[in-house]
Each structure stands twice: as structure tokens, then as C-alpha cells.
Enzyme design. Structure first.
Site, PDB file in Angstrom:
ATOM      1  N   ASP A  13      33.283  37.427  46.536  1.00  0.00           N
ATOM      2  CA  ASP A  13      33.758  38.607  45.781  1.00  0.00           C
ATOM      3  C   ASP A  13      33.973  38.298  44.304  1.00  0.00           C
ATOM      4  O   ASP A  13      34.855  38.876  43.664  1.00  0.00           O
ATOM      5  CB  ASP A  13      35.054  39.170  46.393  1.00  0.00           C
ATOM      6  CG  ASP A  13      34.935  39.362  47.880  1.00  0.00           C
ATOM      7  OD1 ASP A  13      33.925  39.933  48.297  1.00  0.00           O
ATOM      8  OD2 ASP A  13      35.836  38.933  48.624  1.00  0.00           O
ATOM      9  N   LYS A  16      29.151  38.654  41.909  1.00  0.00           N
ATOM     10  CA  LYS A  16      27.778  38.123  41.777  1.00  0.00           C
ATOM     11  C   LYS A  16      26.757  39.245  41.690  1.00  0.00           C
ATOM     12  O   LYS A  16      25.764  39.131  40.991  1.00  0.00           O
ATOM     13  CB  LYS A  16      27.433  37.235  42.985  1.00  0.00           C
ATOM     14  CG  LYS A  16      28.277  35.981  43.069  1.00  0.00           C
ATOM     15  CD  LYS A  16      27.939  35.169  44.299  1.00  0.00           C
ATOM     16  CE  LYS A  16      28.365  35.813  45.608  1.00  0.00           C
ATOM     17  NZ  LYS A  16      29.811  35.994  45.775  1.00  0.00           N
ATOM     18  N   GLY A  40      29.279  41.869  50.424  1.00  0.00           N
ATOM     19  CA  GLY A  40      29.295  43.234  49.897  1.00  0.00           C
ATOM     20  C   GLY A  40      29.144  43.176  48.396  1.00  0.00           C
ATOM     21  O   GLY A  40      30.028  42.701  47.711  1.00  0.00           O
ATOM     22  N   HIS A  41      27.992  43.560  47.904  1.00  0.00           N
ATOM     23  CA  HIS A  41      27.754  43.513  46.462  1.00  0.00           C
ATOM     24  C   HIS A  41      27.833  44.919  45.880  1.00  0.00           C
ATOM     25  O   HIS A  41      27.204  45.831  46.399  1.00  0.00           O
ATOM     26  CB  HIS A  41      26.365  42.932  46.174  1.00  0.00           C
ATOM     27  CG  HIS A  41      26.296  41.461  46.399  1.00  0.00           C
ATOM     28  ND1 HIS A  41      25.134  40.766  46.401  1.00  0.00           N
ATOM     29  CD2 HIS A  41      27.269  40.556  46.615  1.00  0.00           C
ATOM     30  CE1 HIS A  41      25.381  39.481  46.616  1.00  0.00           C
ATOM     31  NE2 HIS A  41      26.673  39.332  46.753  1.00  0.00           N
ATOM     32  N   GLN A 223      28.887  35.278  49.447  1.00  0.00           N
ATOM     33  CA  GLN A 223      30.173  34.577  49.641  1.00  0.00           C
ATOM     34  C   GLN A 223      30.395  33.583  48.491  1.00  0.00           C
ATOM     35  O   GLN A 223      29.814  33.746  47.434  1.00  0.00           O
ATOM     36  CB  GLN A 223      30.243  33.870  50.998  1.00  0.00           C
ATOM     37  CG  GLN A 223      30.336  34.807  52.201  1.00  0.00           C
ATOM     38  CD  GLN A 223      29.006  35.308  52.699  1.00  0.00           C
ATOM     39  OE1 GLN A 223      28.061  34.573  52.816  1.00  0.00           O
ATOM     40  NE2 GLN A 223      28.935  36.580  52.987  1.00  0.00           N
TER      41      GLN A 223
HETATM   42  P1  IMP Z   1      32.615  35.878  58.575  1.00  0.00           P
HETATM   43  O1  IMP Z   1      31.677  35.442  57.504  1.00  0.00           O
HETATM   44  O2  IMP Z   1      32.584  37.347  58.857  1.00  0.00           O
HETATM   45  O3  IMP Z   1      32.494  35.051  59.815  1.00  0.00           O
HETATM   46  O4  IMP Z   1      34.120  35.595  58.053  1.00  0.00           O
HETATM   47  C1  IMP Z   1      34.594  34.283  57.811  1.00  0.00           C
HETATM   48  C2  IMP Z   1      35.468  34.247  56.570  1.00  0.00           C
HETATM   49  O5  IMP Z   1      34.675  34.460  55.413  1.00  0.00           O
HETATM   50  C3  IMP Z   1      36.554  35.290  56.534  1.00  0.00           C
HETATM   51  O6  IMP Z   1      37.675  34.779  55.876  1.00  0.00           O
HETATM   52  C4  IMP Z   1      35.930  36.408  55.723  1.00  0.00           C
HETATM   53  O7  IMP Z   1      36.860  37.246  55.120  1.00  0.00           O
HETATM   54  C5  IMP Z   1      35.179  35.580  54.697  1.00  0.00           C
HETATM   55  N1  IMP Z   1      34.033  36.274  54.116  1.00  0.00           N
HETATM   56  C6  IMP Z   1      32.827  36.479  54.666  1.00  0.00           C
HETATM   57  N2  IMP Z   1      32.016  37.112  53.809  1.00  0.00           N
HETATM   58  C7  IMP Z   1      32.713  37.291  52.689  1.00  0.00           C
HETATM   59  C8  IMP Z   1      32.387  37.868  51.413  1.00  0.00           C
HETATM   60  O8  IMP Z   1      31.276  38.323  51.139  1.00  0.00           O
HETATM   61  N3  IMP Z   1      33.392  37.870  50.499  1.00  0.00           N
HETATM   62  C9  IMP Z   1      34.605  37.325  50.750  1.00  0.00           C
HETATM   63  N4  IMP Z   1      34.947  36.788  51.910  1.00  0.00           N
HETATM   64  C10 IMP Z   1      34.001  36.758  52.875  1.00  0.00           C
END
Ligand code: IMP
Length: 442
Positions: A13, A16, A40-41, A223
């Protein structure tokens, strides 16, 4: 400059999407190499907001978009994004890309619930089935894009076999019987396979050919580095490798590309820290509470959350908020080797006095030099050592010289602490609100 890697240096977040969109103007290709629709972009152009989860952000500029085999691909989400774009997209998907099935989402949620109820130690995933999908891939029981778009009978057989095992796990381990019918999943996935078949492409080959052809390619990280499965705060991480080196295995490129072609790595740094799920955030203004409880958040966190819209694009959950942490940035820097940073959302800090930036950690009264990403207990015992500076009020600036003195000082502190120049400064979500400082055109 054929290769530009845009990587998140914090917990995701960082903004990017905006940076990729901005730099994408000069690129031929925008390629994703990891993650899935857990990302989520958001990109804002002339007041209109565009949200992407799976599609590379270059789609907005009608660039050639590629999805490499390091991505966990949910075909339902991709089909939706293609339809929503309302135009013909130039997209290639690698046949080796692992596919998310509906039972992955259910398993993700079930496991989180179980962990929450048993020990209160859930990860706080996005519930998009990312972990279970990569798990199946690594266990060699997953489905790949090639299976989705290939022989229908074979696809049906594969889904039925896996479905049976997942239903047993859900029932016996998690005590749930989902309202999910295998016939419907088979029908839906056969239809998705037909729809997405035209997009199959050998992404590894395409990217290598484009590099040889001297075409400009943006590698779009999702991420952030501290969510890396190995180098982040395990287990409070995602299941892929957001760091820059992952383009090799996430696309299928040899390490010699870094010597044979010119590459540039830009680390995206948000002007403060946010984290969606649980795990240590040393500079946290929410008393490290997860989920966020607005009643115990510091007033600065409330301002940042409100002004920065710090609510998950994918989950809708309020993000934990903290001061900028340069110890963490240095760790991230050592893994990514970015030669420059893009600073985003500095405008969000307007009206907060004073501002703080963490420049060191103290542990048991001693200054800690290295970031122990693997030792969450030690991290949670660390205290941040801050440099404090005067805040600033709302500002308008078209170039670096117009920025308030305190903003410039804020930038200097980051540059000094990380030994990395900030070459892009984003002052709002709008594409046009972007300032350069000694930025070399790509
Ligand atoms: P998962 O990727 O859904 O398995 O989540 C694992 C961890 O990564 C959690 O803490 C999510 O909130 C975090 N996470 C996954 N994708 C994002 C992202 O795009 N932005 C911020 N946190 C993320």
C-alpha cells in the site's frame, strides 16, 4: 533503460500503482511477477479513480500487460477486470501461472478463523485464497493457467479430485460444510477457461525478447518487502516474494539479465508506515492493536487514516498507522538494492505537529543496528529512536523548489538515514501531482 522494477519497500500500500502508472507512459510492457488479487492498486486521473487488483496498472495507458508465473491468479477476478475495463486489453498470461479456485478462499477464511479462535494469532489475510493456492502449487497438486484453458475433460477431472480432498479438510478439520457444488465450479471454470484462453502467452520468452529488443519494461511489484514470505515478518506475511530479485523466478529470466541489460530499481516509500494485518510495527500509533481500535489510536493515527484513506482497497479494513521507519527501510534497501526512492503521500502529513521519523531502534537499552525480521518477539520489544521535525500545513507545489521547508527537511532525513536519493515525490493521488528531483528520464 529496458528494465525498471518498481518495488514496495514497506508493508504494501505504498502507492506503487500511481508510480507505475506515471512511469508507464514511457514503457512498452508492464509485467506482474508475484502476488494476486490480494493487491489493490489505485490510480486517479483527472478526478476519476481506477482500481486494479490483478491487472497490471499499465492497462490504464493501454500498454502491453503481462502476468508471469509467480502470480497467484484468480480467473474470476481477472475476467471481471477485463470486462470492467470496457475495452480490448493487450494481455498475456503465462501457462505456468497457478490458479485460485473457490475452495482456496474458503480454506483461507477457515484457517484464519481457527487460528483466531484457538490462539488469537491469525495473520489477518485478505481472504483471497492466496496462501492455499501457493500451497497447492508447492505441493504439486495445484491447477495452472494451462490446465484452465486446456482440455475440458481433463480440467473437470482435476477439479473433482482436488475438490474431494478440500471438502474433507473443511469438514473434518474446520467443521464446515460449504455451500459449494463441484458441478457449478467445473461449469464456471470451463467457461472462464474459454474466455481467458486467447490471453495465454509464454511470458518468460516475451519478456526476454522485449529486453533484447531494447523495449522498456516495468516490473510491477505488489505488496511490500516486509510482507515477503522469507524476508518479511514471517509468519505475518504474504505467500509470495515481493522483493525485486523475484522477477527472475516470477517471470522466468536468467540472472545474466542484470549484466546484459540496463536495469533500474525504484523503491516506493510511503511517507509513514501502514500495515493491514497483524505483526510488529515498531513505530505504530495504534498501540500495536490489531484489528485497529479507533478509541486507543493516537490522534495522529486518526488524522493519517482519514486524510490518507488508509482503509484496505481489497479488504475495507482500517490499516494500522505509524511514523516512517528508516531502520526498516534500510533492511528493505539491502534486499532490493534500489538506487532511488519514490516518496508518496507526503501531503497526508499536513497539519501534524511535530513529525517523527524513526532513525534507530533500542533493544534492552542498546542501539540495534540490524533489523531482525525473523525474531518477532525481539521486534515487539524494540523502541524507536526518533528524529523530530516541525510539521507543515497544506501546500501546493509544482516543482521541488515550491515545497515547504519542512517537507524538504523530511526528505533530507530519509535520504541521510538510507543513503538513497528520493527522485520522485508524489503530493496527491492524482497522476499530475508528481514532482521530480534529479530524476533521470526513463
Ligand atoms: P494474504 O496475502 O491475503 O495471504 O495476506 C497475508 C498478509 O499480507 C496480511 O497481513 C495481509 O493484510 C497482507 N497483504 C496482502 N496483500 C497486501 C497488499 O496488497 N497490501 C497490504 N497488505 C497486504
Amino acid at each position: 533503460m529496458p528494465g525498471l522494477i518498481v518495488v514496495g519497500t514497506q508493508y504494501g500500500d505504498e502507492g506503487k500503482g500511481k508510480i507505475v502508472d506515471f512511469l508507464g507512459e514511457c514503457a512498452s510492457y508492464v509485467v506482474r511477477y508475484q502476488g494476486g488479487n490480494n493487491a489493490g492498486h489505485t490510480v486517479v486521473v483527472d478526478g476519476k479513480t481506477y482500481k486494479f487488483h490483478l491487472m497490471p496498472a499499465g492497462a490504464l495507458r493501454d500498454k502491453k500487460c503481462l502476468i508471469g508465473c509467480g502470480v497467484a491468479l484468480d480467473p474470476r477476478q481477472l475476467a471481471k477486470e477485463i470486462d470492467n475495463s470496457g475495452k480490448k486489453v493487450d494481455l498475456g498470461i503465462d501457462p505456468r501461472t497457478p490458479i485460485i479456485l473457490p475452495y482456496h478462499n474458503i480454506l483461507d477464511g477457515a484457517r484464519e478463523n481457527r487460528m483466531r479462535n484457538k490462539s488469537g494469532s491469525e495473520i489477518g489475510t485478505t481472504n483471497k485464497g492466496i496462501g492455499p493456492c501457493y500451497e497447492d502449487e508447492k505441493s504439486r497438486i495445484g491447477l495452472r493457467f494451462f490446465d484452465l484453458v486446456g482440455n475440458e475433460k481433463k480440467l473437470e477431472k482435476m477439479i473433482r479430485e482436488r475438490f474431494e480432498e478440500k471438502m474433507i479438510i473443511l469438514k473434518e478439520v474446520h467443521n464446515i460444510e460449504p455451500q459449494l457444488l463441484v458441478e457449478e465450479v467445473v461449469k464456471e471454470y470451463i467457461a472462464l477457461g474459454k474466455k481467458l484462453h486467447p490471453y495465454m502467452a509464454d511470458v518468460s520468452k516475451k519478456v526476454f525478447a522485449a529486453l533484447k529488443n531494447d523495449e522498456k519494461i516495468i516490473f510491477e511489484g505488489a505488496q511490500g518487502t516486509l510482507l515477503d514470505i522469507a524476508f518479511g515478518n514471517y509468519p505475518k506475511v504474504t505467500s509470495s516474494h515481493p522483493m525485486s530479485g523475484a522477477i527472475l523466478t516470477g517471470i522466468g529470466l536468467p540472472p545474466t539479465i542484470f549484466q546484459d541489460f540496463k536495469f533500474r530499481i525504484i523503491g516506493v516509500v510511503k511517507a509513514y508506515t501502514t500495515k493491514v494485518g497483524s505483526g510488529p510495527v515498531i513505530t505504530c500509533l495504534d498501540h500495536n492493536k490489531w484489528p485497529v481500535d479507533e478509541n486507543v489510536s493516537e490522534k495522529e493515527a486518526k488524522i493519517i487514516r482519514k486524510n490518507g484513506g488508509e482503509v484496505g482497497t481489497t479488504t475495507g479494513r482500517p490499516r494500522r498507522v505509524g511514523w516512517l521507519d528508516t531502520v526498516l527501510l534500510n533492511y528493505s534497501q539491502s534486499l532490493n538494492s534500489c538506487k532511488e526512492f519514490a516518496l508518496t503521500k507526503i501531503d497526508v502529513l499536513a497539519g501534524i505537529h511535530p513529525l517523527k521519523i524513526a532513525v534507530a531502534y533500542k533493544h534492552n537499552g542498546k542501539i540495534l543496528k540490524d533489523y531482525p525480521s525473523w525474531d518477532l518477539e525481539k521486534l515487539s520489544e524494540c523502541e524507536a529512536v526518533y528524529e523530530e521535525i516541525d510539521g507543515f500545513e497544506n501546500f501546493e507545489a509544482k516543482k521541488y523548489a515550491d515545497l515547504p521547508k519542512s517537507v524538504k527537511r523530511y526528505i533530507e532525513i530519509i535520504e541521510d538515514a538510507t543513503k538513497t536519493p528520493i527522485t520522485i515525490i508524489s503530493t496527491s493521488a492524482e497522476r499530475k501531482d508528481t514532482i521530480f528531483k534529479n530524476f533521470k528520464k526513463i
